[in-house]
Design a protein around this motif. Structure first.
Motif, PDB file in Angstrom:
ATOM      1  N   SER A 101     -56.030 -18.880 -19.376  1.00  0.00           N
ATOM      2  CA  SER A 101     -57.308 -18.995 -20.079  1.00  0.00           C
ATOM      3  C   SER A 101     -58.174 -20.047 -19.403  1.00  0.00           C
ATOM      4  CB  SER A 101     -57.065 -19.365 -21.541  1.00  0.00           C
ATOM      5  OG  SER A 101     -56.313 -18.360 -22.171  1.00  0.00           O
ATOM      6  N   ARG A 102     -59.044 -19.609 -18.525  1.00  0.00           N
ATOM      7  CA  ARG A 102     -59.957 -20.500 -17.801  1.00  0.00           C
ATOM      8  C   ARG A 102     -61.352 -19.883 -17.867  1.00  0.00           C
ATOM      9  NH1 ARG A 102     -58.697 -25.341 -16.929  1.00  0.00           N
ATOM     10  NH2 ARG A 102     -59.970 -25.360 -15.083  1.00  0.00           N
ATOM     11  N   ARG A 103     -62.029 -20.081 -18.976  1.00  0.00           N
ATOM     12  CA  ARG A 103     -63.357 -19.513 -19.194  1.00  0.00           C
ATOM     13  C   ARG A 103     -64.400 -20.269 -18.370  1.00  0.00           C
ATOM     14  NH1 ARG A 103     -65.468 -16.183 -22.720  1.00  0.00           N
ATOM     15  NH2 ARG A 103     -63.701 -16.181 -24.116  1.00  0.00           N
ATOM     16  N   SER A 104     -65.411 -19.553 -17.911  1.00  0.00           N
ATOM     17  CA  SER A 104     -66.555 -20.163 -17.223  1.00  0.00           C
ATOM     18  C   SER A 104     -67.635 -20.420 -18.260  1.00  0.00           C
ATOM     19  CB  SER A 104     -67.092 -19.231 -16.128  1.00  0.00           C
ATOM     20  OG  SER A 104     -66.114 -18.998 -15.152  1.00  0.00           O
ATOM     21  N   ASN A 105     -67.654 -21.623 -18.839  1.00  0.00           N
ATOM     22  CA  ASN A 105     -68.562 -21.924 -19.942  1.00  0.00           C
ATOM     23  C   ASN A 105     -70.035 -21.882 -19.553  1.00  0.00           C
ATOM     24  OD1 ASN A 105     -66.528 -22.223 -21.841  1.00  0.00           O
ATOM     25  ND2 ASN A 105     -66.169 -24.332 -21.246  1.00  0.00           N
ATOM     26  N   HIS A 106     -70.361 -22.292 -18.363  1.00  0.00           N
ATOM     27  CA  HIS A 106     -71.753 -22.289 -17.898  1.00  0.00           C
ATOM     28  C   HIS A 106     -71.885 -21.319 -16.732  1.00  0.00           C
ATOM     29  CE1 HIS A 106     -72.444 -25.638 -20.543  1.00  0.00           C
ATOM     30  NE2 HIS A 106     -71.385 -26.237 -20.035  1.00  0.00           N
ATOM     31  N   ARG A 107     -71.441 -20.105 -16.961  1.00  0.00           N
ATOM     32  CA  ARG A 107     -71.340 -19.136 -15.870  1.00  0.00           C
ATOM     33  C   ARG A 107     -72.699 -18.701 -15.339  1.00  0.00           C
ATOM     34  NH1 ARG A 107     -72.030 -13.961 -17.119  1.00  0.00           N
ATOM     35  NH2 ARG A 107     -70.768 -13.232 -15.408  1.00  0.00           N
ATOM     36  N   ASP A 108     -72.677 -18.427 -14.058  1.00  0.00           N
ATOM     37  CA  ASP A 108     -73.830 -17.893 -13.351  1.00  0.00           C
ATOM     38  C   ASP A 108     -73.359 -16.580 -12.749  1.00  0.00           C
ATOM     39  OD1 ASP A 108     -75.753 -17.152 -11.500  1.00  0.00           O
ATOM     40  OD2 ASP A 108     -75.918 -19.141 -10.594  1.00  0.00           O
ATOM     41  N   PRO A 114     -66.240 -11.374  -9.870  1.00  0.00           N
ATOM     42  CA  PRO A 114     -64.789 -11.201  -9.936  1.00  0.00           C
ATOM     43  C   PRO A 114     -64.021 -11.815  -8.754  1.00  0.00           C
ATOM     44  CG  PRO A 114     -65.866  -9.210 -10.670  1.00  0.00           C
ATOM     45  CD  PRO A 114     -66.953 -10.109 -10.126  1.00  0.00           C
ATOM     46  N   VAL A 115     -64.545 -11.716  -7.542  1.00  0.00           N
ATOM     47  CA  VAL A 115     -63.852 -12.298  -6.391  1.00  0.00           C
ATOM     48  C   VAL A 115     -63.793 -13.816  -6.512  1.00  0.00           C
ATOM     49  CG1 VAL A 115     -63.952 -12.718  -3.900  1.00  0.00           C
ATOM     50  CG2 VAL A 115     -64.341 -10.417  -4.784  1.00  0.00           C
ATOM     51  N   ASN A 116     -64.925 -14.450  -6.739  1.00  0.00           N
ATOM     52  CA  ASN A 116     -64.948 -15.909  -6.822  1.00  0.00           C
ATOM     53  C   ASN A 116     -64.098 -16.423  -7.976  1.00  0.00           C
ATOM     54  OD1 ASN A 116     -66.596 -16.059  -4.607  1.00  0.00           O
ATOM     55  ND2 ASN A 116     -68.474 -16.311  -5.778  1.00  0.00           N
ATOM     56  N   LYS A 117     -64.135 -15.725  -9.096  1.00  0.00           N
ATOM     57  CA  LYS A 117     -63.335 -16.152 -10.235  1.00  0.00           C
ATOM     58  C   LYS A 117     -61.846 -16.024  -9.929  1.00  0.00           C
ATOM     59  CE  LYS A 117     -63.093 -17.557 -14.570  1.00  0.00           C
ATOM     60  NZ  LYS A 117     -63.666 -17.118 -15.807  1.00  0.00           N
ATOM     61  N   ALA A 118     -61.422 -14.936  -9.290  1.00  0.00           N
ATOM     62  CA  ALA A 118     -60.015 -14.764  -8.919  1.00  0.00           C
ATOM     63  C   ALA A 118     -59.574 -15.856  -7.950  1.00  0.00           C
ATOM     64  CB  ALA A 118     -59.796 -13.380  -8.313  1.00  0.00           C
ATOM     65  N   ALA A 123     -56.596 -20.893  -6.983  1.00  0.00           N
ATOM     66  CA  ALA A 123     -56.650 -22.281  -6.524  1.00  0.00           C
ATOM     67  C   ALA A 123     -56.246 -23.234  -7.655  1.00  0.00           C
ATOM     68  CB  ALA A 123     -58.057 -22.611  -6.020  1.00  0.00           C
ATOM     69  N   TRP A 124     -56.691 -22.964  -8.868  1.00  0.00           N
ATOM     70  CA  TRP A 124     -56.325 -23.797 -10.009  1.00  0.00           C
ATOM     71  C   TRP A 124     -54.814 -23.786 -10.226  1.00  0.00           C
ATOM     72  CZ3 TRP A 124     -54.123 -22.592 -14.803  1.00  0.00           C
ATOM     73  CH2 TRP A 124     -54.154 -23.609 -15.741  1.00  0.00           C
ATOM     74  N   LEU A 125     -54.208 -22.591 -10.139  1.00  0.00           N
ATOM     75  CA  LEU A 125     -52.755 -22.500 -10.317  1.00  0.00           C
ATOM     76  C   LEU A 125     -52.003 -23.372  -9.304  1.00  0.00           C
ATOM     77  CD1 LEU A 125     -51.823 -18.799 -11.099  1.00  0.00           C
ATOM     78  CD2 LEU A 125     -51.212 -20.825 -12.408  1.00  0.00           C
ATOM     79  N   THR A 126     -52.471 -23.399  -8.078  1.00  0.00           N
ATOM     80  CA  THR A 126     -51.756 -24.171  -7.052  1.00  0.00           C
ATOM     81  C   THR A 126     -51.826 -25.664  -7.299  1.00  0.00           C
ATOM     82  OG1 THR A 126     -53.644 -24.299  -5.538  1.00  0.00           O
ATOM     83  CG2 THR A 126     -52.175 -22.401  -5.291  1.00  0.00           C
TER      84      THR A 126
END
Length: 128
Positions: A101-108, A114-118, A123-126
């Motif tokens: 659960s990693r929501r983009s609160n101020h998403r653009d 989808p690519v950038n979010k994946a 990267a966050w997991l690592t």
């Protein structure tokens, strides 16, 4: 599918490789996406897993959230943090998964595609 979803899929194929990306219609105008064999770093076993998510029919006006992986265990034996929980996911209904659960609160929409979010989720997991 809509033109924005078709564009997102083309970008996913280009970034991750057509052989790694599996698409399944969700029955509501969107798709489930599974990207196979993605690295999650040395903190987990296995060190590679699939990454899944849904691109809804509301794309690009809706966040790509949440994301899913295969079951991962931390090498240090510690539990996963509060942003990760065990679930089953519609894109892979016959196997256990982790929901991230990693929501983009101020998403653009121009940046949070989808690519950038994946890429950001992996990267966050690592770093966990």
């Amino acid at each position: 599918m809509s033109a924005p979803i078709d564009t997102a899929l083309t970008e996913l194929y280009a970034h991750f490789g057509a052989d790694a990306v599996i698409i399944t219609p969700d029955g509501s105008g969107g798709v489930y996406v599974v990207i196979s064999d993605q690295p999650v770093g040395p903190a987990y076993t296995p060190a590679r897993t699939w990454l899944g998510f849904q691109i809804s029919a509301a794309h690009p006006d809706a966040d790509i959230y949440p994301h899913y992986t295969g079951t991962l265990a931390r090498i240090d034996g510690q539990p996963h943090g509060p942003a990760i929980q065990h679930v089953t996911w519609q894109g892979r209904p016959t196997e256990p998964a982790l929901q991230i659960s990693r929501r983009s609160n101020h998403r653009d929409p121009a940046v949070d595609n989808p690519v950038n979010k994946a890429v950001r989720i992996l990267a966050w997991l690592t770093t966990q």
